[in-house]
Enzyme design. Structure first.
Site, PDB file in Angstrom:
ATOM      1  CE  LYS A  31      34.294  -7.341  -5.547  1.00 11.57           C
ATOM      2  NZ  LYS A  31      34.086  -6.557  -6.781  1.00 11.57           N
TER       3      LYS A  31
ATOM      4  CB  SER B 247      30.692  -7.936  -8.128  1.00 12.77           C
ATOM      5  OG  SER B 247      31.902  -7.232  -8.308  1.00 12.77           O
TER       6      SER B 247
ATOM      7  CB  SER C 278      32.013  -4.293  -9.432  1.00  8.20           C
ATOM      8  OG  SER C 278      31.310  -5.313 -10.055  1.00  8.20           O
TER       9      SER C 278
HETATM   10  N1  GLN Z   1      28.156  -6.190 -13.385  1.00  4.39           N
HETATM   11  C1  GLN Z   1      29.322  -6.326 -14.176  1.00  4.39           C
HETATM   12  C2  GLN Z   1      29.603  -7.771 -14.474  1.00  4.39           C
HETATM   13  O1  GLN Z   1      28.877  -8.576 -14.013  1.00  4.39           O
HETATM   14  C3  GLN Z   1      30.467  -5.644 -13.517  1.00  4.39           C
HETATM   15  C4  GLN Z   1      31.242  -6.507 -12.608  1.00  4.39           C
HETATM   16  C5  GLN Z   1      32.445  -5.839 -12.062  1.00  4.39           C
HETATM   17  O2  GLN Z   1      32.675  -4.647 -12.273  1.00  4.39           O
HETATM   18  N2  GLN Z   1      33.269  -6.626 -11.403  1.00  4.39           N
HETATM   19  O3  GLN Z   1      30.525  -8.103 -15.147  1.00  4.39           O
END
Ligand code: GLN
Length: 472
Positions: free
Chosen positions: A75, A150, A174
């Site tokens: 990532k 994400s 994410s």
């Molecule tokens: N969807 C969550 C957020 O926007 C999780 C993001 C993540 O785990 N990096 O914060």
């Protein structure tokens, strides 16, 4: 040639029916054929092919590491020395890493091949990969739908066979939510099990790097390699994770009534989870419903605390030290202001503002303080569950992958994506998403989430392997 596990690759390689270079070339061809998915920000093809030759020699003379044969992508918030990293943000455009993350050092030491860096939501903030400066990623299973976020580039890349595995990061879901949306396995380790050194921080007391793979076994092997104490991250656990316990009887399982019976969950997902619970009972597991009336507090507590941490973590991106600097700013204050205004996207700015607000004098106790107290209560109530049960089951998400634009205008509906996943980040427990079914009309997959006690990641894998067999 489609590989489903590292074991499969390694057995092909040892039978000499295939060279490691063939394996890498095949993945490069797959990437080339579906560039429109936008999963990668950068593909390091030549480098991967050169690595393949070196590792092939080690395979041939029997000195190869545990991950020899694994082609992996990372990532775009994980640093790799002398390679670009941007957290999918304009503010880090052109920035090159000066050092490698501990996880990168560790996978390379075991002979994994890194094939490129993966698109994600900007600074890992999002649930659909739509906030990336480099544009959205398409779900390989239905290109009108998001791949989750994400770690959306990561889920798409593994599902589309661009690599065998990926490293993602999980602050509130994410890794697990995109895994659920693309039919792969995604695991968030116990907080502290994996070093965050070299991970671009979003919310440091929540962030964990973890594996995204096609099967539970590969996730386990990867965690064994990337996990363990690290002097560069003082929040890592002091000892390596213990092996799975040898059990005299089958583990005791609880499921959250509020999650499994919720009207907000797609009826087919509810039915499928219920049928899995019945199957477990018929196989002799103790499976009990428990009430956990705190679900409504989780997403608000998560967003108060993570935005607070983000506002502080992202203060370093000032137009001076990293990446993007506004061209027409005069003087230091204007350089800060304009570089940040032009460099950050809307969602990131929203969170910096929210985070600065909840930390501001006069409000800090009402918001940040309350968030911390709620977190403590959730930790205690969750510990009480694990005093009685070994594993906690729930759907990973309320629904299957949604279409582009379906939630991007309404941040709250996007934030509600995280309703079942933020729990494990608030409490630090390890959790995994395993594909467990497909919706009948769209054919899109969805996942089953399993959470375990702190540091019992190995037990989680052991149980997940039996679940994987049971749901397939
Ligand atoms: N969807 C969550 C957020 O926007 C999780 C993001 C993540 O785990 N990096 O914060």
């Amino acid at each position: 040639m489609v590989f489903h596990s590292l074991k499969e690759v390694q057995s092909e390689l040892s039978s000499k029916s295939l060279s490691l270079k063939n394996v890498v070339s095949q993945y490069l061809q797959n990437i080339e054929a579906r560039m429109n998915l936008n999963a990668f920000i950068e593909v390091w093809g030549d480098e991967a092919l050169a690595q393949a030759e070196l590792i092939q020699q080690k395979i041939d003379n029997g000195t190869a590491g545990k991950l020899a044969g694994m082609v992996i992508a990372i990532k775009d918030n994980i640093c790799y020395k002398n390679h670009k990293v941007s957290a999918s943000s304009k503010i880090l455009e052109g920035f090159e890493s000066l050092y490698s993350a501990t996880v990168v050092e560790r996978i390379l030491a075991e002979d994994a091949i890194i094939i490129g860096r993966l698109n994600c939501d900007e600074f890992a903030m999002g649930s659909s990969n739509e906030t990336s400066y480099y544009g959205a990623v398409k779900n390989p299973l239905n290109e009108n739908c998001v791949p989750g976020g994400s770690s959306g580039g990561a889920s798409a890349a593994v599902a589309a066979d661009f690599c065998l595995a990926a490293l993602g990061s999980d602050t509130g879901g994410s890794i697990r939510q995109p895994a659920s949306f693309t039919g792969i396995v995604g695991m968030k380790p116990t907080y502290g099990a994996v070093s965050r050194y070299g991970l671009i921080a979003y919310a440091s007391s929540f962030d964990q790097i973890g594996p995204m793979t096609k099967c539970v076994e590969d996730a386990e092997v990867l965690l064994q390699v990337i996990g363990g104490p690290d002097a560069y991250d003082s929040t890592t656990l002091l000892e390596a994770l213990p092996a799975a316990a040898v059990r005299a009887s089958k583990p005791k399982i609880a499921y959250l009534k509020e999650a499994v019976e919720s009207e907000a969950v797609h009826p087919e997902i509810r039915d499928r989870i219920n049928s899995i619970l019945d199957k477990l009972k018929s196989e002799g597991y103790t499976v009990e419903s428990i009430s956990f009336p705190y679900l409504d507090y989780m997403v608000p507590a998560y967003y108060v605390l993570t935005t607070a941490e983000a506002s502080s973590n992202l203060a370093r991106f000032d137009g001076i030290n990293y990446g993007y600097r506004s061209k027409d700013a005069k003087g230091i204050d204007e350089t800060y202001r304009k570089s940040r205004t032009e460099g950050f996207g809307r969602e990131v700015k929203r969170r910096i503002l929210l985070g600065s607000f909840v930390l501001s004098s006069g409000y800090i106790d009402a918001y940040y303080g309350t968030g911390q107290r709620v977190r403590r209560v959730l930790q205690e109530k969750t510990k009480a569950i694990f005093d009685q049960y070994d594993f906690l089951l729930s759907p990973t998400c309320t629904d299957v992958a949604f279409e582009f634009g379906a939630k991007s205008k309404d941040p709250i509906s996007m934030y509600m994506q995280d309703i079942f996943t933020v729990h494990a980040n608030l409490t630090g427990n390890p959790a995994i998403s395993i594909p467990c079914g497909k919706e009948s009309t769209t054919g899109l997959p969805f996942g089953l989430q399993v959470t375990a006690r702190h540091k019992e990641d190995s037990d989680l894998f052991a149980f997940s392997k039996s679940l994987e067999a049971l749901v397939s």
